[in-house]
Motif scaffolding. Sequence first.
Motif, PDB file in Angstrom:
ATOM      1  N   UNK A 290       0.824  -1.214   0.000  1.00 56.94           N
ATOM      2  CA  UNK A 290       0.000   0.000   0.000  1.00 56.94           C
ATOM      3  C   UNK A 290       0.859   1.266   0.000  1.00 56.94           C
ATOM      4  N   UNK A 291       1.955   1.227  -0.763  1.00 60.73           N
ATOM      5  CA  UNK A 291       2.829   2.391  -0.872  1.00 60.73           C
ATOM      6  C   UNK A 291       2.145   3.514  -1.642  1.00 60.73           C
ATOM      7  N   UNK A 292       2.546   4.770  -1.380  1.00 70.52           N
ATOM      8  CA  UNK A 292       3.518   5.221  -0.392  1.00 70.52           C
ATOM      9  C   UNK A 292       2.924   5.249   1.015  1.00 70.52           C
ATOM     10  N   UNK A 384      -3.066 -11.272   9.147  1.00 73.55           N
ATOM     11  CA  UNK A 384      -3.427  -9.884   9.039  1.00 73.55           C
ATOM     12  C   UNK A 384      -4.451  -9.747   7.937  1.00 73.55           C
ATOM     13  N   UNK A 385      -5.420  -8.880   8.139  1.00 71.53           N
ATOM     14  CA  UNK A 385      -6.517  -8.764   7.184  1.00 71.53           C
ATOM     15  C   UNK A 385      -6.039  -8.406   5.794  1.00 71.53           C
ATOM     16  N   UNK A 386      -6.666  -8.960   4.745  1.00 73.75           N
ATOM     17  CA  UNK A 386      -6.384  -8.504   3.403  1.00 73.75           C
ATOM     18  C   UNK A 386      -6.506  -7.005   3.333  1.00 73.75           C
ATOM     19  N   UNK A 387      -5.472  -6.395   2.739  1.00 73.23           N
ATOM     20  CA  UNK A 387      -5.473  -4.952   2.646  1.00 73.23           C
ATOM     21  C   UNK A 387      -4.438  -4.326   3.556  1.00 73.23           C
ATOM     22  N   UNK A 388      -3.991  -5.076   4.551  1.00 72.01           N
ATOM     23  CA  UNK A 388      -2.877  -4.592   5.339  1.00 72.01           C
ATOM     24  C   UNK A 388      -1.655  -5.373   4.881  1.00 72.01           C
TER      25      UNK A 388
END
Length: 394
Positions: A290-292, A384-388
């Motif tokens: 999930x950059x930046x 860890x949840x999808x998206x993290x």
Amino acid sequence: MQHDDKRPMAWWAFGLVNLAVVLTASLLGWYLLADPTTSPLDIYPLPFNAALFWALMFVVWTGFNLELAGFARLPQPVRGAAYTAATVAFAVAVTWLLGHGLGGLDPNFAAGREGGAGYFAGALFVLFGFSTYVMAVLNWDHWPWTDRGLRQPLVGLCEIAFLLGPTIVLYVVLGIPAVAERVAQHGPLLELNTLLGWYYSVVVAIVLTGLCWENWPWRNAGGRGAVVIVSLAGNLVLGTGLYFGLRAVVELVVGSTVATQLGGALNQFPAQIGVCWVAWMIFWGNAFGNRPTGLGAAANLVCRSLITFGLAVLTFVGYYYVLAEHVLHEPVVVGALHGNALGFLDWFALVTLLYVVGFGSYPLRSPAAATHPDPQPDVEADVVLPGAAVNSAG
């Protein structure tokens, strides 16, 4: 104390290797299962797409709501293999039961309906499930179940059970009338193309705010109950705005002549470009971290939005004008447009989730995992949840 001498893989390298693996697996799987010219199964586009949608629903329930409960303690690659096998078994079983079981009682779901329309009628439930069940995780953070002290798998089971009613209501009121074999006297509330385009835009809003924007602006509402109410209303408003905005983008990209040739089907195309955006938001959030993340809150969110949306537009153009015809061998829509992005791009998203979440990007070692090696065997810390940073699940 022993130290891990392995140098962590750069975040961009980790993402690119994941992309190579997912693209390769997606293409090989497509050629075997769905390709109209190479697959021996003859299930394109239906019931393949129906099974694909139910596979995604299973991943949402087990990966998002249940946080891989039941799979998390298995070592890799056994975990990924078991998760993939369970996903396939569930998708095939539900698709068959709806088409050949329920379809024998209600002709709307019959497998024998022309063009596989019965399979599609059953799978349309998943469109509404994408909104309710994903929003419960990305926007609501499992409210109210974690507030009551519940842990997995009770959190996920309660979520699935209590959201089933609202999801069925949406499906019965909006979905079934749009795909019914016999049109009701006053017709459906929304014609199918418009329903797909608008409601999928709501799903885009949920993923955009929950994943790409880390639940901004809803997180500013105050208490957790207030976040639920504001995110519910806000996603509907934002999704409606995205419907018109994405429709305009499609018209700009394909040109006025093709837009006119599409006619009413143009209303479905916010979903077609929307699925490209959702696929990239999922991939960017999970494989590219999930950059930046270090530019400041506003700059982070703007950059992620621009990156993922830019990739979505490029993917939409590349898919409809090149990939669908020349690589995936899909039929023409109008003019030079070929295929249906709600098929292959959903397939790409499914393979992404199975590999990055189910397999934990095995055998790759994520930058986060190399920095914080070998967590203790606590399920909730390990998954860890999808998206993290879900790739740390490996």
